[in-house]
Design a protein around this motif. Sequence first.
Motif, mmCIF file in Angstrom:
data_model
loop_
_atom_site.group_PDB
_atom_site.id
_atom_site.type_symbol
_atom_site.label_atom_id
_atom_site.label_comp_id
_atom_site.label_asym_id
_atom_site.label_seq_id
_atom_site.Cartn_x
_atom_site.Cartn_y
_atom_site.Cartn_z
ATOM 1 N N MET A 2 -26.315 93.606 -38.105
ATOM 2 C CA MET A 2 -27.248 93.424 -36.980
ATOM 3 C C MET A 2 -28.370 92.628 -36.881
ATOM 4 O O MET A 2 -28.597 91.949 -36.002
ATOM 5 C CB MET A 2 -27.592 94.806 -36.906
ATOM 6 N N ILE A 3 -29.052 92.467 -38.298
ATOM 7 C CA ILE A 3 -30.114 91.601 -38.182
ATOM 8 C C ILE A 3 -29.868 90.246 -38.351
ATOM 9 O O ILE A 3 -30.349 89.236 -37.440
ATOM 10 C CB ILE A 3 -30.916 91.953 -39.583
ATOM 11 N N LEU A 4 -28.374 89.705 -38.722
ATOM 12 C CA LEU A 4 -28.153 88.445 -38.749
ATOM 13 C C LEU A 4 -27.766 88.013 -37.329
ATOM 14 O O LEU A 4 -28.176 86.760 -36.907
ATOM 15 C CB LEU A 4 -26.853 88.304 -39.408
ATOM 16 N N HIS A 5 -27.392 88.823 -36.324
ATOM 17 C CA HIS A 5 -26.981 88.734 -34.917
ATOM 18 C C HIS A 5 -28.266 88.303 -34.415
ATOM 19 O O HIS A 5 -28.373 87.596 -33.341
ATOM 20 C CB HIS A 5 -26.088 89.668 -34.295
ATOM 21 N N LEU A 6 -29.113 89.361 -34.688
ATOM 22 C CA LEU A 6 -30.638 88.952 -33.938
ATOM 23 C C LEU A 6 -31.284 87.670 -34.229
ATOM 24 O O LEU A 6 -31.683 87.126 -33.596
ATOM 25 C CB LEU A 6 -31.538 90.172 -34.411
ATOM 26 N N LEU A 7 -31.311 87.306 -35.525
ATOM 27 C CA LEU A 7 -31.524 85.981 -36.126
ATOM 28 C C LEU A 7 -30.885 84.934 -35.261
ATOM 29 O O LEU A 7 -31.440 83.983 -35.037
ATOM 30 C CB LEU A 7 -31.210 85.933 -37.605
ATOM 31 N N ILE A 8 -29.565 84.981 -35.254
ATOM 32 C CA ILE A 8 -28.831 84.008 -34.517
ATOM 33 C C ILE A 8 -29.207 83.752 -33.139
ATOM 34 O O ILE A 8 -29.376 82.800 -32.520
ATOM 35 C CB ILE A 8 -27.356 84.094 -34.586
ATOM 36 N N VAL A 9 -29.305 85.011 -32.615
ATOM 37 C CA VAL A 9 -29.914 84.988 -31.046
ATOM 38 C C VAL A 9 -31.171 84.261 -30.877
ATOM 39 O O VAL A 9 -31.514 83.447 -30.135
ATOM 40 C CB VAL A 9 -29.743 86.368 -30.426
ATOM 41 N N ALA A 10 -32.117 84.633 -31.944
ATOM 42 C CA ALA A 10 -33.494 83.936 -31.825
ATOM 43 C C ALA A 10 -33.503 82.664 -32.196
ATOM 44 O O ALA A 10 -34.031 81.760 -31.391
ATOM 45 C CB ALA A 10 -34.365 84.711 -32.947
ATOM 46 N N LEU A 11 -32.518 81.996 -33.074
ATOM 47 C CA LEU A 11 -32.471 80.847 -33.050
ATOM 48 C C LEU A 11 -31.843 79.962 -32.084
ATOM 49 O O LEU A 11 -32.303 78.882 -31.653
ATOM 50 C CB LEU A 11 -31.537 80.651 -34.520
ATOM 51 N N VAL A 12 -31.029 80.504 -31.420
ATOM 52 C CA VAL A 12 -30.270 80.127 -30.204
ATOM 53 C C VAL A 12 -31.213 79.809 -29.087
ATOM 54 O O VAL A 12 -31.334 78.903 -28.481
ATOM 55 C CB VAL A 12 -28.811 80.616 -29.759
ATOM 56 N N LEU A 13 -31.796 80.815 -28.756
ATOM 57 C CA LEU A 13 -32.983 80.666 -28.017
ATOM 58 C C LEU A 13 -33.925 79.999 -28.105
ATOM 59 O O LEU A 13 -34.541 79.310 -27.189
ATOM 60 C CB LEU A 13 -33.484 82.296 -27.592
ATOM 61 N N GLY A 14 -34.509 79.848 -29.461
ATOM 62 C CA GLY A 14 -35.632 78.823 -29.619
ATOM 63 C C GLY A 14 -35.084 77.398 -29.561
ATOM 64 O O GLY A 14 -35.692 76.495 -29.022
ATOM 65 N N ALA A 15 -34.033 77.102 -29.826
ATOM 66 C CA ALA A 15 -33.314 75.882 -29.679
ATOM 67 C C ALA A 15 -32.898 75.342 -28.369
ATOM 68 O O ALA A 15 -33.539 74.387 -27.780
ATOM 69 C CB ALA A 15 -31.957 75.539 -30.485
ATOM 70 N N SER A 16 -32.723 76.405 -27.338
ATOM 71 C CA SER A 16 -32.558 76.240 -25.888
ATOM 72 C C SER A 16 -34.018 75.942 -25.392
ATOM 73 O O SER A 16 -34.078 74.924 -24.509
ATOM 74 C CB SER A 16 -31.891 77.110 -25.295
#
Length: 68
Positions: free
Chosen positions: A1-15
């Motif tokens: 679950m934490i890994l998914h949130l980290l990936i979403v945050a990374l993708v949002l930050g990159a966008s």
Amino acid sequence: MILHLLIVALVLGASVFWVFMIIECATKEPASGNDKLIWILIIIFTHWIGALIYYFVRRPQRIAELGA
């Protein structure tokens, strides 16, 4: 679950970074020649990789030349 949130945050930050670089290039890049158009196309078609290239290669060069 934490890994998914980290990936979403990374993708949002990159966008967000990608959009910020498109806006900066469109508003601050000089309109002489085709440089502005070429950089915008590079950023759009290569997404965050193009934004990073613009940020680390062209942006410092532009700031040194024009001071903005």
